[in-house]
Design an enzyme around this catalytic site. Structure first.
Site, PDB file in Angstrom:
ATOM      1  N   ASP A  39      59.412  30.528  24.574  1.00  0.00           N
ATOM      2  CA  ASP A  39      60.124  30.684  23.299  1.00  0.00           C
ATOM      3  C   ASP A  39      59.221  31.506  22.377  1.00  0.00           C
ATOM      4  OD1 ASP A  39      61.191  30.290  20.697  1.00  0.00           O
ATOM      5  OD2 ASP A  39      62.129  28.407  21.312  1.00  0.00           O
TER       6      ASP A  39
ATOM      7  N   LYS B  22      65.907  33.388  13.028  1.00  0.00           N
ATOM      8  CA  LYS B  22      64.687  33.332  12.222  1.00  0.00           C
ATOM      9  C   LYS B  22      64.224  34.747  11.856  1.00  0.00           C
ATOM     10  CE  LYS B  22      65.378  29.034  13.229  1.00  0.00           C
ATOM     11  NZ  LYS B  22      64.757  28.337  14.330  1.00  0.00           N
TER      12      LYS B  22
ATOM     13  N   ARG C 256      84.711  37.678  26.345  1.00  0.00           N
ATOM     14  CA  ARG C 256      83.734  36.618  26.634  1.00  0.00           C
ATOM     15  C   ARG C 256      82.637  37.136  27.558  1.00  0.00           C
ATOM     16  NH1 ARG C 256      85.060  32.836  29.933  1.00  0.00           N
ATOM     17  NH2 ARG C 256      87.216  32.609  29.242  1.00  0.00           N
TER      18      ARG C 256
ATOM     19  N   TYR D 167      59.959  22.994  19.643  1.00  0.00           N
ATOM     20  CA  TYR D 167      61.067  22.907  18.687  1.00  0.00           C
ATOM     21  C   TYR D 167      61.855  21.621  18.949  1.00  0.00           C
ATOM     22  CZ  TYR D 167      65.440  23.897  16.380  1.00  0.00           C
ATOM     23  OH  TYR D 167      66.541  23.806  15.600  1.00  0.00           O
TER      24      TYR D 167
HETATM   25  C1  LIG Z   1      65.154  27.399  15.305  1.00  0.00           C
HETATM   26  C2  LIG Z   1      64.518  27.407  16.632  1.00  0.00           C
HETATM   27  C3  LIG Z   1      65.274  27.268  17.796  1.00  0.00           C
HETATM   28  C4  LIG Z   1      66.780  27.022  17.756  1.00  0.00           C
HETATM   29  O1  LIG Z   1      67.463  28.135  17.284  1.00  0.00           O
HETATM   30  P1  LIG Z   1      68.895  28.077  16.548  1.00  0.00           P
HETATM   31  O2  LIG Z   1      69.197  29.504  16.293  1.00  0.00           O
HETATM   32  O3  LIG Z   1      68.720  27.232  15.324  1.00  0.00           O
HETATM   33  O4  LIG Z   1      69.852  27.439  17.499  1.00  0.00           O
HETATM   34  C5  LIG Z   1      64.620  27.333  19.013  1.00  0.00           C
HETATM   35  N1  LIG Z   1      63.282  27.513  19.077  1.00  0.00           N
HETATM   36  C6  LIG Z   1      62.523  27.636  17.980  1.00  0.00           C
HETATM   37  C7  LIG Z   1      61.053  27.834  18.123  1.00  0.00           C
HETATM   38  C8  LIG Z   1      63.106  27.597  16.712  1.00  0.00           C
HETATM   39  O5  LIG Z   1      62.343  27.712  15.628  1.00  0.00           O
END
Ligand SMILES: *Cc1c(COP(=O)(O)O)cnc(C)c1O
Length: 360
Positions: free
Chosen positions: A174, A199, A48, A99
């Site tokens: 982000d 992504k 962990r 998001y």
């Molecule tokens: C998809 C996304 C997230 C969340 O990510 P997950 O891997 O689905 O938990 C956060 N920020 C942005 C800009 C995203 O497109």
């Protein structure tokens, strides 16, 4: 190649870092380490806390962003960890359009009385700076999902330092949409970069993973995020980490193609009779369009495409289209007829024909 070997271009580091040591007979890829425990008296005792396969992906991503990376179970795992830096009763400043999972998390924590949230417009530097008075955390998302707004991040960071000095909030960006190949927010003075590696980094719509990448100037934040990850169990599986590492190897190739195609499509969509408004920041593989015919018109387009998949998420090799307001969490200022497009790596003329036919 060592972790901080900045002499190589990002594309080279994406391919060459996170490999086992080279010696005759050694594997060229890091193994997927499936072990929950380790023999006593070594550096690691329990999985962990760390895992060699995470460390490989953290090495590559950290190098690309210019900081120290920590892998999380998903992008939201990383967002939650960064929001977890805020003390109980603290203040978070966040743009109106981020998001929708981030919006959902902030709403839930606010409703529970854990923190308060001040909303700002991403493009409004002076409004953002004013809202940061006494705040603990500023969240940035640029380009924003799904409105594609750009924040002037260097101006915001500079302004915060001038105005609040040591009392400034932690700044987190982000960087999921731009990827570290598009921009590196840590070089603008941001403290923590957040990724949904699900992504572009993974790139094949087959795995969830997240990351927080911390500025070398904030070892305190790195330690707190690491503790958060260990104690909340917000950890990825080793197989997921390995898949993301494999994805990152081709990030530059996929992104180059996606961006080139997005530019072609943006150039045609802007004049399309069925498109009321195009939102494209000029770089990257993401764009949004507002289409004629309101909700119904937008839904019709999503039903009519054959190549573009109507599905959520983005950054995969396959092109995706989505009406974002179908999600209850999406804020009402996102237009009902807005379609978010994630341009994949297919032939651009095939993508255009499919989209043009669906729009018409
Ligand atoms: C998809 C996304 C997230 C969340 O990510 P997950 O891997 O689905 O938990 C956060 N920020 C942005 C800009 C995203 O497109």
């Amino acid at each position: 190649m060592s972790h901080d070997d900045g002499l190589y271009a990002p594309a080279t580091r994406a391919v060459a870092l996170g490999r086992p040591e080279r010696h005759p007979g050694a594997p060229v890829n890091v193994p997927v380490t499936f072990s929950s425990t380790y023999v006593a008296d070594g550096e690691v005792s329990y999985a962990r806390t760390s895992n060699p396969t995470w460390e490989a992906v953290e090495e590559v991503l950290g190098s690309l962003e210019g900081g120290r990376a920590l892998a999380f179970a998903s992008g939201m795992g990383a967002v939650a960890a960064v929001v977890g830096l805020v003390p109980v009763g603290g203040v978070v400043v966040a743009p109106r359009h981020v998001y929708n999972g981030t919006t959902g998390l902030l709403d839930e924590l606010r409703a529970a009385g854990a923190l308060s949230v001040r909303r700002v417009e991403a493009e409004d530097v002076s409004g953002t700076l004013a809202a940061c008075e006494g705040a603990d955390l500023l969240l940035i998302e640029s380009p924003s999902n799904p409105m594609m707004e750009l924040a002037d991040v260097p101006a915001v960071v500079r302004g915060l330092r001038e105005r609040y000095a040591e009392a400034r909030p932690v700044v987190a960006a982000d960087n999921t949409f731009a990827t570290p190949l598009g921009q590196q927010p840590l070089t603008w003075g941001v403290d923590v970069v957040i990724h949904s590696a699900t992504k572009y980094l993974a790139g094949h719509s087959d795995v969830l993973l997240g990351a927080a990448v911390v500025s070398p100037e904030r070892p305190d934040l790195l330690e707190r995020l690491h503790t958060y990850r260990s104690l909340r169990g917000a950890i990825p599986g080793p197989m997921e980490a390995w898949l993301v590492l494999r994805g990152i190897r081709t990030l530059h190739l996929r992104l180059e193609r996606a961006e080139a195609s997005a530019q072609v499509l943006a150039g045609r969509l802007v004049d399309h009779p069925a498109v009321e408004r195009l939102r494209y920041p000029g770089f990257g593989g993401m764009l949004s369009i507002e289409v004629a015919g309101g909700v119904e018109g937008a839904e019709r387009v999503c039903r009519a495409t054959r190549l573009w998949t109507h599905s959520t998420s983005l950054g995969g090799v396959e092109s995706q289209i989505e009406r974002r307001r179908r999600h209850p969490l999406e804020v009402e200022t996102v237009p009902e007829n807005l379609l978010r497009l994630s341009v994949g790596v297919e032939d651009v003329e095939d993508l255009w024909r499919d989209l043009d036919r669906a729009l018409t």
